[in-house]
Design a protein around this motif. Structure first.
Motif, short mmCIF file in Angstrom:
data_model
loop_
_atom_site.label_atom_id
_atom_site.label_comp_id
_atom_site.label_asym_id
_atom_site.label_seq_id
_atom_site.Cartn_x
_atom_site.Cartn_y
_atom_site.Cartn_z
N ASP A 225 6.86 8.83 7.39
CA ASP A 225 7.68 7.89 6.62
C ASP A 225 7.18 6.46 6.75
N GLY A 226 5.94 6.28 7.22
CA GLY A 226 5.34 4.96 7.25
C GLY A 226 5.02 4.47 5.84
N GLU A 227 5.02 3.14 5.65
CA GLU A 227 4.84 2.56 4.33
C GLU A 227 3.86 1.39 4.36
N LEU A 228 3.35 1.05 3.18
CA LEU A 228 2.46 -0.10 3.01
C LEU A 228 2.68 -0.66 1.61
N GLN A 229 2.92 -1.98 1.53
CA GLN A 229 3.07 -2.63 0.23
C GLN A 229 2.24 -3.89 0.19
N GLN B 263 0.77 -2.51 -5.24
CA GLN B 263 1.09 -1.11 -5.01
C GLN B 263 2.07 -1.04 -3.86
N ASN B 264 2.93 -0.03 -3.90
CA ASN B 264 3.93 0.18 -2.86
C ASN B 264 3.84 1.65 -2.43
N PHE B 265 3.21 1.87 -1.28
CA PHE B 265 3.01 3.22 -0.78
C PHE B 265 4.21 3.63 0.08
N VAL B 266 5.03 4.50 -0.47
CA VAL B 266 6.20 5.03 0.21
C VAL B 266 6.20 6.54 0.02
N GLY C 123 6.52 9.83 -1.47
CA GLY C 123 6.81 10.25 -2.84
C GLY C 123 6.21 9.39 -3.93
N SER C 124 5.68 8.21 -3.59
CA SER C 124 5.13 7.31 -4.60
C SER C 124 4.05 6.43 -3.98
N PRO C 125 2.96 6.16 -4.72
CA PRO C 125 2.67 6.59 -6.09
C PRO C 125 2.16 8.04 -6.15
N ALA D 82 -3.41 11.44 -11.21
CA ALA D 82 -3.02 12.85 -11.20
C ALA D 82 -2.86 13.34 -9.77
N GLY D 83 -1.85 14.19 -9.57
CA GLY D 83 -1.65 14.76 -8.25
C GLY D 83 -0.18 14.88 -7.93
N SER D 84 0.18 14.63 -6.70
CA SER D 84 1.56 14.71 -6.25
C SER D 84 1.96 13.39 -5.63
N GLY D 85 3.23 13.31 -5.21
CA GLY D 85 3.72 12.06 -4.64
C GLY D 85 3.04 11.72 -3.33
N PHE D 86 2.89 10.44 -3.06
CA PHE D 86 2.26 9.98 -1.82
C PHE D 86 2.97 10.59 -0.62
N PRO D 87 2.23 11.16 0.35
CA PRO D 87 2.86 11.87 1.47
C PRO D 87 3.44 10.97 2.54
N GLY D 88 3.27 9.67 2.42
CA GLY D 88 3.72 8.77 3.48
C GLY D 88 2.65 8.62 4.55
#
Length: 310
Positions: free
Chosen positions: A213-217, A226-229, A231-233, A247-253
């Motif tokens: 659940d780590g993040e980077l914005q 960009q906001n890496f959380v 599920g997104s991007p 293309a792909g799936s939500g960002f895994p955190g």
């Protein structure tokens, strides 16, 4: 005919909204550290360690929004210009805002960094090739916003990107080593050398040992790049371990760490280059805080409308 046309005005956000041209911002309870580089070189350099005075100077060039008259110039001199500061404790979430002006297409590592060492360190350590841990068991993570392109080749760089080292970084090792991963492959943010830019970073640590659940914005001039959380991007890691949005799936955190005894405990401004043409980099108006900072509030009143008369 009389008409009123609204003028779009960017809203001032964050801590900086309360302090015109950052005057007094260092006293804000959310601010961990601030430096506007207006004092003599020997005075402000004493607040940092890392590169020595041979790689640090001052410049009268500064951002228009700045309330001061000078900035700090980091000089590679074929080795290193570094301002490193150990923070007073470990933080789970931290924001950093600074102004930067690249004076050319710098060819190696030049930008701003937040990271953590376990145990903490009063000086910057060599981190290249490491995947969240040193051979002796010491832990680390790094989150950097710096230039990319033909990295390390001596060829001009073209854009800004990340250089992140963490315990769960993806991709194969290169000759047994793990180097920083690029998270902004698709975004291709222009380097924009020769111009001052307001840059912001937010790092949030993962909250459990195995959690992602780590993040980077990242922001430039108040706009979120960009906001890496979790599920997104949407996107995917490529074979080199770089994130490609699309293309792909939500960002895994992000699993920045696998022990919770350390967090963000240092910051750094750096201009390291040992190949190609060497260019200086200017930095100014650095603020580190536990909440969003925002770009400098110039104090100019926001116009409400424009009246056009025949």
């Amino acid at each position: 005919m009389l008409c009123c046309l609204p003028i779009p005005v960017l809203a001032q956000v964050g801590i900086a909204a309360k302090y015109v041209r950052d005057s007094g911002i260092g006293t804000d309870p959310a601010v961990v550290f601030s430096e506007n580089f207006e004092s003599p070189l020997t005075t402000f350099s004493a607040l940092f360690t890392g590169g020595g005075l041979s790689g640090i100077a001052t410049s009268i060039d500064h951002a228009t929004a700045s309330g001061g008259v000078q900035s700090v110039r980091l000089i590679p001199n074929s080795v290193n210009g570094t301002l490193y500061r150990q923070l007073p404790t470990n933080y789970d979430t931290l924001y950093m805002r600074y102004y930067v002006k690249y004076l050319g297409n710098v060819s190696h590592h030049a930008g701003a960094y937040m990271g953590g060492y376990s145990p903490p360190s009063s000086f910057p350590q060599g981190d290249a090739g490491l995947k969240g841990v040193r051979p002796n068991g010491d832990k680390l993570f790094i989150s950097a916003f710096e230039q990319q392109g033909q990295q390390g080749t001596g060829q001009p760089n073209t854009h800004l990107s990340t250089y992140n080292n963490w315990v769960d970084m993806q991709g194969a090792a290169f000759s047994g080593l793990y180097f920083g991963r690029d998270m902004l492959v698709t975004e291709n943010v222009p380097l924009n050398f020769g111009n001052w830019q307001c840059v912001e970073m937010r790092v949030k640590m993962n909250t459990t040992v195995a959690g992602h659940d780590g993040e980077l914005q990242l922001w430039i001039n108040g706009t979120s790049i960009q906001n890496f959380v979790p599920g997104s991007p949407v996107g995917a890691y490529d074979s080199a371990g770089n994130w490609v949005s699309g293309a792909g799936s939500g960002f895994p955190g992000l699993q920045w760490r696998d022990v919770l005894t350390y967090g963000i405990n240092w910051i750094k401004l750096q201009n390291y280059s040992d190949v190609g043409t060497l260019f200086d980099v200017l930095f100014d108006d650095l603020v580190v805080a536990t909440s969003r900072i925002g770009c400098i509030n110039t104090g100019l009143p926001a116009p409400k409308n424009l009246r056009v008369l025949p």
